[in-house]
Every structure is written in C-alpha cells, then in structure tokens.
Design a protein around this motif. Structure first.
Motif, mmCIF file in Angstrom:
data_model
loop_
_atom_site.group_PDB
_atom_site.id
_atom_site.type_symbol
_atom_site.label_atom_id
_atom_site.label_comp_id
_atom_site.label_asym_id
_atom_site.label_seq_id
_atom_site.Cartn_x
_atom_site.Cartn_y
_atom_site.Cartn_z
ATOM 1 N N PHE A 1 0.824 -1.217 0.000
ATOM 2 C CA PHE A 1 0.000 0.000 0.000
ATOM 3 C C PHE A 1 0.859 1.268 0.000
ATOM 4 N N SER A 2 2.024 1.209 0.643
ATOM 5 C CA SER A 2 2.934 2.363 0.621
ATOM 6 C C SER A 2 3.365 2.654 -0.808
ATOM 7 N N LEU A 3 3.660 1.586 -1.567
ATOM 8 C CA LEU A 3 4.050 1.766 -2.968
ATOM 9 C C LEU A 3 2.927 2.434 -3.741
ATOM 10 N N GLN A 4 1.687 1.980 -3.510
ATOM 11 C CA GLN A 4 0.544 2.598 -4.191
ATOM 12 C C GLN A 4 0.465 4.083 -3.847
ATOM 13 N N ARG A 5 0.674 4.402 -2.570
ATOM 14 C CA ARG A 5 0.610 5.814 -2.157
ATOM 15 C C ARG A 5 1.728 6.628 -2.811
ATOM 16 N N ALA A 6 2.935 6.042 -2.873
ATOM 17 C CA ALA A 6 4.072 6.786 -3.440
ATOM 18 C C ALA A 6 3.884 7.032 -4.935
ATOM 19 N N TYR A 7 3.444 6.019 -5.673
ATOM 20 C CA TYR A 7 3.217 6.219 -7.111
ATOM 21 C C TYR A 7 2.077 7.214 -7.338
ATOM 22 N N GLY A 8 1.037 7.144 -6.516
ATOM 23 C CA GLY A 8 -0.058 8.113 -6.636
ATOM 24 C C GLY A 8 0.445 9.542 -6.463
ATOM 25 N N LEU A 9 1.306 9.724 -5.466
ATOM 26 C CA LEU A 9 1.896 11.045 -5.211
ATOM 27 C C LEU A 9 2.815 11.463 -6.354
ATOM 28 N N ALA A 10 3.596 10.518 -6.875
ATOM 29 C CA ALA A 10 4.538 10.839 -7.955
ATOM 30 C C ALA A 10 3.801 11.246 -9.228
ATOM 31 N N PHE A 11 2.745 10.510 -9.559
ATOM 32 C CA PHE A 11 2.103 10.686 -10.864
ATOM 33 C C PHE A 11 0.946 11.684 -10.822
ATOM 34 N N LEU A 12 0.418 11.925 -9.618
ATOM 35 C CA LEU A 12 -0.641 12.941 -9.457
ATOM 36 C C LEU A 12 -0.283 13.824 -8.260
ATOM 37 N N PRO A 13 0.727 14.706 -8.435
ATOM 38 C CA PRO A 13 1.202 15.478 -7.270
ATOM 39 C C PRO A 13 0.144 16.410 -6.672
ATOM 40 N N ALA A 14 -0.840 16.834 -7.455
ATOM 41 C CA ALA A 14 -1.910 17.666 -6.902
ATOM 42 C C ALA A 14 -3.122 16.776 -6.684
ATOM 43 N N GLY A 15 -3.366 16.394 -5.443
ATOM 44 C CA GLY A 15 -4.486 15.486 -5.194
ATOM 45 C C GLY A 15 -4.600 15.087 -3.744
ATOM 46 N N GLU A 16 -5.489 14.115 -3.500
ATOM 47 C CA GLU A 16 -5.729 13.595 -2.161
ATOM 48 C C GLU A 16 -5.586 12.085 -2.184
ATOM 49 N N THR A 17 -5.020 11.522 -1.108
ATOM 50 C CA THR A 17 -4.873 10.072 -1.004
ATOM 51 C C THR A 17 -5.765 9.544 0.119
ATOM 52 N N TYR A 18 -6.485 8.473 -0.160
ATOM 53 C CA TYR A 18 -7.366 7.838 0.823
ATOM 54 C C TYR A 18 -6.962 6.370 0.975
ATOM 55 N N THR A 19 -6.817 5.903 2.206
ATOM 56 C CA THR A 19 -6.599 4.480 2.444
ATOM 57 C C THR A 19 -7.797 3.928 3.208
ATOM 58 N N PHE A 20 -8.429 2.908 2.664
ATOM 59 C CA PHE A 20 -9.511 2.186 3.340
ATOM 60 C C PHE A 20 -8.996 0.788 3.661
#
Lengths: 357, 357
Positions: free
Chosen positions: A159-178
């Motif tokens: 899940f950390s990898l998913q969060r990091a790639y999300g941040l890398a590829f969409l730097p303007a946004g929000e991350t949610y973990t369920f």
C-alpha cells in the motif's frame, strides 16, 4: 544477476568500478552465484507465511528457522530449527534474515541486533515509530556494512508503494486508504478481554458508500470513523449477559465508540467454521487533477484470503531484493521506496521487459 | 538530493566513492543543485500534457519546447519554442529531454538520436518492438554516457509496475489486463476511414461480467475479445447509408469483427458536446495462490479523464528520476522497473517515509 563488482540490471550499470563494500560483502558470505540463502527469525503466523512463500521461489532457499522457544518444540515444513542465541555463529552462511516477530515488542530490538551481523528484512508496522526505527537500523547497518529493508508487507509495504506512485504521478491530489474487509488482531484482542466473552473476532470494513463516492472522483474529507465500520462476532461464555457484552463493546473508547459497530453472537461451531481464517485487504485511492476539472483516479486494491501468507510473500520478495542490492554494495536502512521493482522479481530483466512491460 | 559524488537516498549510500560517470555527467550540465531543467520534444497532445504536469513540479523547470514545425506557428503556455534541428546546441543547458512523438513513426528514430547528447524519457508503447527499441537506445546511451528511460506512461508504465509487483508478490498466479472505458485512437481512425463517416470515436470497454468474476478470484482463460467490447459513435456525412456504415464497422477484421461492437449514430452537436475528451483507464488484476485454495487478489485501476495529461504526468515524474539517477552516474537504457519509487517523487526520503509509508 549478482555479477562480481557490478549489478548490471535493466541495461543500467549501477557500478562501473568495484563497489566499495563489495569485498566486505563477500566476507559476509553473500551468495554471488547460486541460490539466495534465507533464514526466518520467529515462527508464528508470519514466519509460516514466509516459509510458504519461499516454496514458490526457485532462486531462494530456506536454510534455517531461528526461534526463542525450545527448538525441539517447533515443527517446520522441513527447515532445521535453531535456537536464536546461536544466530551469530551463522555469519557467512546466510544472505538475508527475515525477522518475523511483532512490531509491538520484538522488531525495534531485534532488527538493529540482527543488522549487526546480517542483511535483514522486517515488517515493522507501527507508523508513528517508523522514523525512529529507521534511524536506529540505519546507523547499525551502516556501521556494520549490512543492508536492512524495514516496514515491508502489505501496509506498510504494497500500500505504501501505491501511495508513493499516486503522489509521484498525481502530485496535486488527495490520497485515501480504506482497510478491510479484514480481521483486526488488536480489536479482536480488545473484545476478548471483556468479561463473558469466550471467543471473538473483529472485522474492519470500509464504508462502501463513501468509498464509491471517492472512486467516482469526489474529494471528501473523511475521518477514520467515516471510512470504516466494525463488525464483531462473539461466542459468549455460558450464562454471560449478551446485552452487557454488546454495550461494553460498542462503548469502548477509541476501539469502537467512534465507529458504527455491529455485534453478532454466534455458536462455538459457527465460530470454528467461519471465523478462523485471517482475511484482510483494502483500498488506496489517489484522486488528482492534472488541470482544473480534469480528474484522474489511481486505485489499488488487495483482497487477501490470508494476511500472513501475503505479508510473508512480500517479505520473501523483499529478501531477494536485499540480497541482490547488498551484493552490489548497498548498505544502511531502506524501505520498498528505495527498491527498483525489477529487483523484487525472480525473472531476469530482459524477460520482465518482454512479457510484463 | 543530487549531492556531489553520492546519491544518499532512503538512508542507503548508492556510491561511497565518486561515481565514475559523474565528471562526464557534470560536463553534460546535470543540475547538481537547483531545478531540474527539462525540454519537451514534440508538441501534440502528449507534449501539452507534459507541459501541464511540469506546472505542478516545483523542483523542475521547462526550458524549451522543440518542434519540427515552424516555431512561430507553435504557441505554448510560456516556454520558448525552438526548431528541433537546434537541439544539439543545447547540450549542457538541459538535464532531460522528454520525447513526446508517436511510437509508430517518431520514437524509434528520435530516442536513440536524442540519447547521443541528452538524458531522455519516452513513452514508446509498441509492445512487440520494445526489446529492439531498448537494445538500440541502450547501446547509444551507454556509448555516450547518457541515461534513457523508455516506455513510460500508463501502459506501458503504471500498469507495467502493477504487473511487476503482482508477479513479485504472487509468483504463482495469473495476470489480467483490461483496458477501458477509454478512447482508442487507432480504432477511431479506422472508423473515420469508412466512406460516409464524418466524425467518429471508438471506446474500448472491459466486459464487466468477466472482470467481476476474475476480481472474485476465478481463474478464467479469456481471449482479448472476451475481455473487451467496443462502442462506436459516428456522425454521418449528409446522405450516407447508416446500415452500410454499421456493417463496414462490425465486420472490419481484427479491429471489430472479433468483438461485441455497438454502433451509435449521433448528431454533430452531440459529438462536439460529449465526445471530444480523451478519457481512458483500465484494470490490472493478479490472482495468486500462496497455498492451494488460499486466493490473494492484487488489483490496480486507473480512471483517467485525460489520457495525455496522465501520461504526461508520468513522463514528468520519470524525468525527475532520470535526472537524479544520471547525476548519480547511471547510464544506458532503463524502464520504470529499474527506478526506485522514491526517485519519482519530489518529496525528500524522510518526508516520504514519515507520511506515505
């Protein structure tokens, strides 16, 4: 893969001259050729999960299981069982030790200790303590020329990898973990401590409606309690008061009070039949805008029949990467953020590019 | 981040002694301090997507847009426009060139050419030709001491990462890729070539029922046509025969004949209102068993309002990683498989560990 002095990987030569730590690495007995030699430290659910994962890895072999218990009381699928105090005498025989103890009591002590002598992987998951754990392990590993990958598994980990790639590829946004649907050990334990409870499990479930709204691109501000609900299955002791037990559960501060909590009373037979697995999973969602009004959604999901077996599988792949990167001269503490994905995979880089890119 | 002679990252010292290519790297003008200097080569939809992505990257600056067109005919959001033939005179001023041409005609020629002088990123997506393209770029980049990351974007790119992690963490299993809902440029073009068609778009859609069965853990053997269906929206020329156009579409070999295809005829106004975006997305699903009967599902999903803006965003992050890794001495061809995730992110490693692990 573990060529002498240079890790030629994915067409990139990481080291054109001999890596400075390479000689010392060889002294530690890194398997330059042949299988990666792995040991498991701690043989609970997670240790057994790693053992099962290693059975799928033809490029790795399980040399020994180390335990604090009396070795003769521990039965593995085949690997020799050795008292943990003997671990230092295995220097030169093991490429990577996978620490399978718990974050609450074991890993903060054990991982720096093991890093004095061995490359090591752990699944340290106490998020608030990660910076301190990283610093302690990093200092020891650098001093002793070992490589230590901490906080691997599914969260932290996949899940950390998913969060990091999300941040890398969409730097303007929000991350949610369920999280969930999945068994929470800590919440199950809390219910079991209530008087009148014989057996109990607690499942964490995402609040499906709020998750779907986010997946549809809405940016919601949600508390943890708005993202998750709790489902409890209880077997009562003979003569226990169901209403009192239910009340004790749903009003328990922090654990249950802030959440929508469903309590179910079931028979011992139902419990044995339906509630002895360790499923888990969840969702990481990144909602970003590349330009105003242009919404992009990155969504990662896990649905795990067995949390310890999947976590064990991620730890086994992490051990492969650690052996390869250590052989190339890397030292200190790292996380999965620092590992090129190709290093986690048994297949060689050309095959990976041809069939998986 | 780009410390002299050593890339200290995630607590791991990749180079304890000066990296051998570092001097030459400095000669090429790698920004050791300050912003990463980026150029865009080719200013179509993808080039504009990269430009928009760079606006979100405070650690990067867009120095110039290179074009084969007459520069005075190209209007950017602010970056100077330069004739492509002048690119060689920019050696020393640019850290990374992002090639934004097409895979069909441009990239196989352009990426090796640019790699003679610059670090470079491309989105080469012709899967069958990737090994040859990689080899050609790798040879040139190694000879000239540059670093080239090929085949970045969303597929290949983000979806490749999902496939690689699925393989790493669940080595015994099956991987499924579903594309869509999304606009297929190639299929839209094929419809536009039919006589009587004024405007057309084709959307690829996953066959939802089969995808849900897989997500539920079933291991199905599916052809591409069993995974996808096709939806076409056509604006007819005045007086064209709708039945003949529909027949020409649904019987078109390879493109439509094997698929369930839905053809819709709409007005020019409806077309302009609803069908000028470039949405895309899809799913990568890995179903694995860690032990017989214990099923684990890893699922990645993208829902993109704009394919070129997301692809551009992945290319921008890739350029960041290339600048950092080149400054640390890496040369040759690489893909996202060879990039530690932390290298793609603007945030520093300690922040990444504290908030995103």
């Amino acid at each position: 893969m573990l060529a002498s002095g240079a890790l030629a990987h994915g067409g990139i030569t990481l080291f054109s001259s001999p890596a400075p730590r390479f000689a010392e690495t060889e002294e530690r007995g890194i398997a330059i050729m042949g299988k990666i030699r792995v040991a498991i430290n701690g043989y609970g659910n997670l240790g057994r999960g790693v053992e099962k994962a290693l059975a799928h890895a033809e490029d790795m072999e399980l040399l020994a299981v180390f335990t604090r218990r009396a070795p003769e009381t521990v039965v593995t699928a085949g690997a020799p069982v050795v008292a943990l105090r003997e671990l230092p005498s295995w220097v030169g025989k093991i490429d990577v030790v996978i620490n399978c103890g718990g974050s609450a009591t074991d890993l903060e002590t054990q991982t720096p200790q093991v890093a004095e002598h061995f490359n090591v992987v752990d699944s340290f998951d106490n998020h608030a303590h990660i910076p301190a754990h990283f610093a302690a392990v990093d200092a020891t590993a650098k001093e002793h020329g070992t490589l230590a990958l901490i906080s691997s598994g599914w969260d932290p980990g996949f899940f950390s990898l998913q969060r990091a790639y999300g941040l890398a590829f969409l730097p303007a946004g929000e991350t949610y973990t369920f999280w969930g649907p999945g068994l929470s050990q800590g919440h199950s334990d809390a219910v079991r401590r209530i008087s009148g409870v014989k057996h109990a499990v607690q499942y964490t479930l995402p609040v499906e409606e709020n998750m779907q709204r986010i997946l549809a691109g809405e940016k919601l501000e949600l508390s943890t309690a708005e993202k998750h609900r709790r489902q409890v299955f209880v077997v009562l002791e003979e003569g226990a008061d169901a209403d009192a037990v239910r009340e004790a559960i749903v009003t328990m501060p922090d654990y249950f009070a802030p959440y929508e909590t469903e309590v179910n009373f079931i028979s011992e037979a139902e419990f044995a039949r339906d509630h002895t697995g360790m499923p888990h999973g969840g969702h990481v969602i990144r909602i970003g805008e590349t330009t105003p009004g242009t919404t992009q959604v990155v969504h990662g999901e896990l649905k795990l029949d067995s949390n310890p077996e999947f976590t064990g599988s991620v730890l086994a792949a992490s051990a492969r990467a650690v052996a390869r990167m250590a052989a190339a001269g890397a030292t200190g503490a790292i996380t999965l953020f620092d590992v090129p994905p190709a290093q986690l995979v048994a297949a060689d880089p050309a095959e990976l590019r041809q069939h998986w890119l």
